[in-house]
Design an enzyme around this catalytic site. Structure first.
Site, PDB file in Angstrom:
ATOM      1  N   GLU A 282       0.907  -1.102   0.024  1.00 39.72           N
ATOM      2  CA  GLU A 282      -0.043   0.032  -0.150  1.00 39.72           C
ATOM      3  C   GLU A 282       0.835   1.246  -0.029  1.00 39.72           C
ATOM      4  O   GLU A 282       1.857   1.336   0.734  1.00 39.72           O
ATOM      5  CB  GLU A 282      -0.791   0.015   1.200  1.00 39.72           C
ATOM      6  CG  GLU A 282      -1.957   1.040   1.297  1.00 39.72           C
ATOM      7  CD  GLU A 282      -2.939   1.094   2.356  1.00 39.72           C
ATOM      8  OE1 GLU A 282      -3.567   2.016   2.615  1.00 39.72           O
ATOM      9  OE2 GLU A 282      -2.723  -0.081   3.214  1.00 39.72           O
ATOM     10  N   ARG A 502       4.673 -13.044   9.884  1.00 44.78           N
ATOM     11  CA  ARG A 502       5.538 -11.678   9.811  1.00 44.78           C
ATOM     12  C   ARG A 502       6.798 -11.596  10.503  1.00 44.78           C
ATOM     13  O   ARG A 502       7.191 -12.334  11.323  1.00 44.78           O
ATOM     14  CB  ARG A 502       4.488 -10.745  10.178  1.00 44.78           C
ATOM     15  CG  ARG A 502       4.261 -10.493  11.644  1.00 44.78           C
ATOM     16  CD  ARG A 502       3.298  -9.325  11.856  1.00 44.78           C
ATOM     17  NE  ARG A 502       3.931  -8.152  11.490  1.00 44.78           N
ATOM     18  CZ  ARG A 502       3.427  -6.992  11.265  1.00 44.78           C
ATOM     19  NH1 ARG A 502       2.134  -6.948  11.454  1.00 44.78           N
ATOM     20  NH2 ARG A 502       4.005  -5.784  10.980  1.00 44.78           N
ATOM     21  N   LYS A 512       3.214   0.038  10.183  1.00 42.08           N
ATOM     22  CA  LYS A 512       3.400   1.282   9.345  1.00 42.08           C
ATOM     23  C   LYS A 512       2.770   2.717   9.907  1.00 42.08           C
ATOM     24  O   LYS A 512       3.525   3.707   9.845  1.00 42.08           O
ATOM     25  CB  LYS A 512       2.780   1.352   8.028  1.00 42.08           C
ATOM     26  CG  LYS A 512       3.121   0.379   6.900  1.00 42.08           C
ATOM     27  CD  LYS A 512       3.772   1.586   5.957  1.00 42.08           C
ATOM     28  CE  LYS A 512       4.410   0.816   4.639  1.00 42.08           C
ATOM     29  NZ  LYS A 512       3.140   0.912   3.767  1.00 42.08           N
TER      30      LYS A 512
END
Length: 799
Positions: A282, A502, A512
């Site tokens: 993104e 992750r 983020k």
């Protein structure tokens, strides 16, 4: 002269064994090992010295074997802190080979510095207790990850490889317990051995490999921990089509692909049977090291299977996206070593997504809702249907068209999927597919007043791009049911979905949102601050793509998501790479003036110094010139008024060796305004080099009389957060390390560094690895310390 008869000879006593043999056997060595040690004079002498240092005449076999390992790997003068290590072995604080390997790695890089027992014990797992329950849990994870291979190979599965995977996660766990637990569990899974299991496998004749010049990638050369192909856990495309032939939803959570024959034929026609993956960032911030893992999986799987990987920008939220982020992502993907098959945007498919939404409304599977966010949350918690859920589809079609044309205000309507509001999985509770936003889109312009959500767009674009493997991190696992629900509702091709753990690294945040807050609120100096684990920050700090990929590959790809990776593990891979590519140089961070009184004023001796320690003396290109003059500078910390046995620096009346130069002896100390202020040391040098001091110091001299050495700025970095897992803290910003950055303005460097440019990296002797920073100017060079020379992560694995 009398001689013994043959009979006398036969009855004579046999020759007594060497005295060392009894000593070696007494510490638990077996006969063969002890005799082999005696066959080598150096090993005999060194093992005898170790036993003497230990002061033992008898000990357990486990202790003796560790002492034997110490003796065979390092002689006394090569391991300064060997007595300390022996004490740890005798007290059984270090009690297995993995701990000893880590200890030797730690001590071999320490040199004459004093031993920091806290760091040492952390490095080699002293006091770490791995419970049997932990081993059982990890064995379960490893067996699940290797289940396809276990079922296929049965008892021919490589048990050593399985043990190695468990040991990676529990380096201090008992190896015997791990092996026994794996063997026990294999029997439970496979049952008793069959005749086929007991049959000896047919040996295949080795074929000579065809020499093919393969394209080089940014991934570093494999090390022993990387021998297993990390992509072997993913099915081949044909396996995907054969195995996943139905959709499972027994508990609403386990969903797999279900494709009809006609859909599969159309898909295969589009892909040619190739693996197709996508990396879908993104564009709302800079990429971090977790994205490097995602790239390694997405791009790496496609490359390993001779397929293709899209770089797809997930640009469904125009309010958070910037062209700066898009440009950065494309540039950093190339830097890390990957080449996209195509660059696409979710916004490229806005028209397709809109038309599919209309289709869902017509099927009675979507509706326009007017609940506020607070009401939606309340109804989901109570598992209640929206009051507008059963409105006629014609009404929803008209309202959706009004939303598209901008006739309804923001926040007054959404398009929701008609799924299952009573499902325990909240992502199946009629997720929102479209929201109204009167915000121009950085890629699509001002055409749209409605924008799709991630949950709606992600799976549909995967399908439209014919992705074979849709790979994402474990937190997206909750979305798998809605992913397949939507594709099934529209009769679209369904990719194979797999979630992996992750990447979480100690003393850092990877969110983020948190990274954006650090940058926006100026807690750090931008997205490329060298203290951040953004890829831009790591690159600016001097870390290469090769080191990052080596680190990622070394961890492998798993679904285990219960631990943090220590930052020291990343630093280990960085040192491994920098040690091979960085020339050496001399820099003094905190200069203390030393006047060489027996060197004439104006005299400058140009000395040869090696940039590469192992370079032959005849290779002139591997050397640089270091001026030695009457005035030199050493580190302030390398001088003490009071000497001690464990101090290897300079002190009154004491000699040290200047690296690449001569021994010097301190003759006088010149004070400033008070006794605590030392402004100058006066010393004499030994031109004959007859003096053999123990301490070796780095230094920098005036290049010519009265001319100041090259002045540079040096930036030292420590961990950004004090806690290992700051993300768990409510006040995570309060955990920021106030000493995470130190700027040193007045450091001195040798003249050869004057020509350094952005991208150059060096090992400043005794100080660490450094890289030229982008803030450098022609007037002043700026260096970032990439990593220190000391290594607290060894081959035994993370601590």
């Amino acid at each position: 002269m009398a001689t013994a008869s043959d009979g006398d000879k036969e009855s004579a006593a046999p020759a007594s064994p060497p005295p060392q043999l009894e000593s070696f056997l007494s510490i638990g060595l077996d006969q063969r090992t002890a005799e082999n040690a005696l066959a080598n004079r150096k090993v005999t002498a060194n093992l005898t010295a170790v036993i003497a240092e230990a002061g033992v005449t008898r000990c357990d076999k486990s202790v003796g074997n560790l002492l034997y390992t110490v003796a065979t790997k390092y002689p006394t003068n090569a391991l300064v802190h060997r007595p300390d290590l022996i004490k740890y072995i005798l007290s059984e604080k270090i009690k297995n080979s993995a701990q000893l390997d880590a200890a030797l790695t730690f001590l071999s890089t320490l040199g004459p510095d004093s031993l920091d027992s806290v760091k040492f014990e952390e490095a080699c797992g002293v006091g770490v207790v791995v419970l049997f329950e932990e081993i059982q849990s990890t064995v379960t994870d490893v067996l699940n990850e290797n289940m396809e291979a276990i079922v296929e190979q049965r008892y021919r599965i490589n048990v050593g490889s399985l043990c190695g995977q468990v040991r990676k996660r529990h380096p201090w766990g008992d190896a015997k317990s791990i092996k026994e637990e794996i063997e026990k569990r294999l029997v439970e899974i496979l049952g008793p051995k069959t005749e086929e299991d007991n049959a000896k496998p047919m040996k295949k004749k080795k074929e000579k490999p065809v020499k093919v010049e393969e394209e080089k990638t940014a991934v570093a050369v494999a090390t022993p921990e990387e021998e297993v192909n990390p992509y072997s856990i993913f099915p081949q495309p044909e396996e995907n089509l054969k195995v996943h032939t139905e959709i499972f939803f027994s508990d609403g959570n386990i969903w797999r692909a279900h494709n009809t024959k006609s859909i599969l034929e159309k898909h295969l026609e589009a892909t040619g049977g190739k693996v197709m993956t996508r990396f879908p960032p993104e564009p709302n911030g800079y990429l971090h090291i977790g994205h490097a893992k995602a790239m390694f999986i997405d791009f790496g799987l496609a490359k390993e299977r001779n397929g293709h990987c899209y770089l797809r920008f997930d640009d469904t939220n125009p309010e958070a996206e910037k062209k700066e982020y898009i440009d950065h992502i494309q540039e950093i993907v190339t830097w890390i070593g990957w080449e996209p098959y195509k660059v696409t945007y979710t916004s490229d498919y806005f028209q397709d997504l809109y038309e599919l939404a209309i289709c869902l409304i017509q099927k009675g599977l979507a509706y326009v809702d007017h609940q506020s966010p607070e009401e939606i949350k309340e109804y989901r918690e109570k598992k209640m249907n929206s009051p507008w859920r059963e409105r006629p589809f014609e009404e929803s079609l008209k309202l959706f068209e009004d939303m598209r044309r901008g006739l309804i205000a923001e926040g007054k309507a959404t398009l929701r999927m008609k799924q299952d509001m009573q499902n325990d999985n909240k992502n199946m509770a009629d997720f929102i597919a479209y929201r109204i936003k009167f915000t121009p889109h950085p890629h699509a312009g001002d055409k749209w007043f409605i924008y799709p959500s991630y949950d709606y767009a992600h799976c549909l674009v995967d399908s439209l791009e014919n992705i074979t493997h849709s790979l994402c991190s474990l937190e997206f696992g909750i979305r798998r049911p809605s992913y397949y629900w939507l594709l099934a509702a529209l009769g679209q091709y369904q990719p194979y979905v797999w979630e992996y753990s992750r990447l979480n690294i100690t003393n850092n945040v990877m969110s983020k949102r948190k990274l954006n807050q650090l940058v926006t609120d100026k807690w750090v100096d931008g997205w490329d601050d060298p203290r951040l684990l953004t890829l831009a920050g790591l690159r600016r700090r001097g870390i290469s793509a090769a080191a990052i990929n080596s680190f990622i590959r070394g961890m492998g790809i798993t679904r285990s998501d219960n631990s943090l990776i220590r930052i020291e593990r990343l630093e280990y891979h960085i040192r491994e790479e920098l040690n091979n590519v960085c020339p050496r140089a001399l820099v003094v961070l905190h200069p203390l003036k030393v006047v060489i009184t027996n060197l004439d004023y104006g005299m400058v001796i140009n000395l040869d110094a090696k940039m590469w320690p192992n370079a032959p003396d005849s290779d002139g290109s591997a050397h640089y010139k270091v001026p030695f003059s009457r005035i030199i500078y050493i580190e302030k910390s390398d001088f003490r008024l009071k000497d001690s046995k464990d101090f290897y620096g300079l002190a009154p009346g004491k000699s040290v060796l200047l690296r690449h130069a001569f021994p010097i002896k301190c003759m006088e100390v010149i004070y400033g305004d008070n006794a605590d202020s030392i402004v100058e040391i006066r010393a004499v040098y030994d031109a004959s080099k007859a003096t053999k001091p123990k301490g070796v110091l780095h230094w920098v001299a005036e290049p010519s009389p009265g001319v100041e050495p090259l002045k540079v700025e040096v930036r030292l970095f420590e961990k950004l957060f004090l806690s290992e897992n700051p993300a768990e803290l409510d006040d995570w910003l309060g955990d920021l390390n106030p000493q995470s950055k130190e700027v040193i303005k007045g450091a001195y460097a040798v003249p050869s560094l004057a020509s350094a440019v952005l991208g150059d990296k060096f090992q400043f002797e005794r100080l660490g690895y450094f890289a030229v920073d982008s803030d450098s100017t022609p007037e002043e060079l700026v260096f970032n310390r990439t990593v220190t020379l000391k290594d607290s992560y060894g081959k035994a694995g993370p601590k």
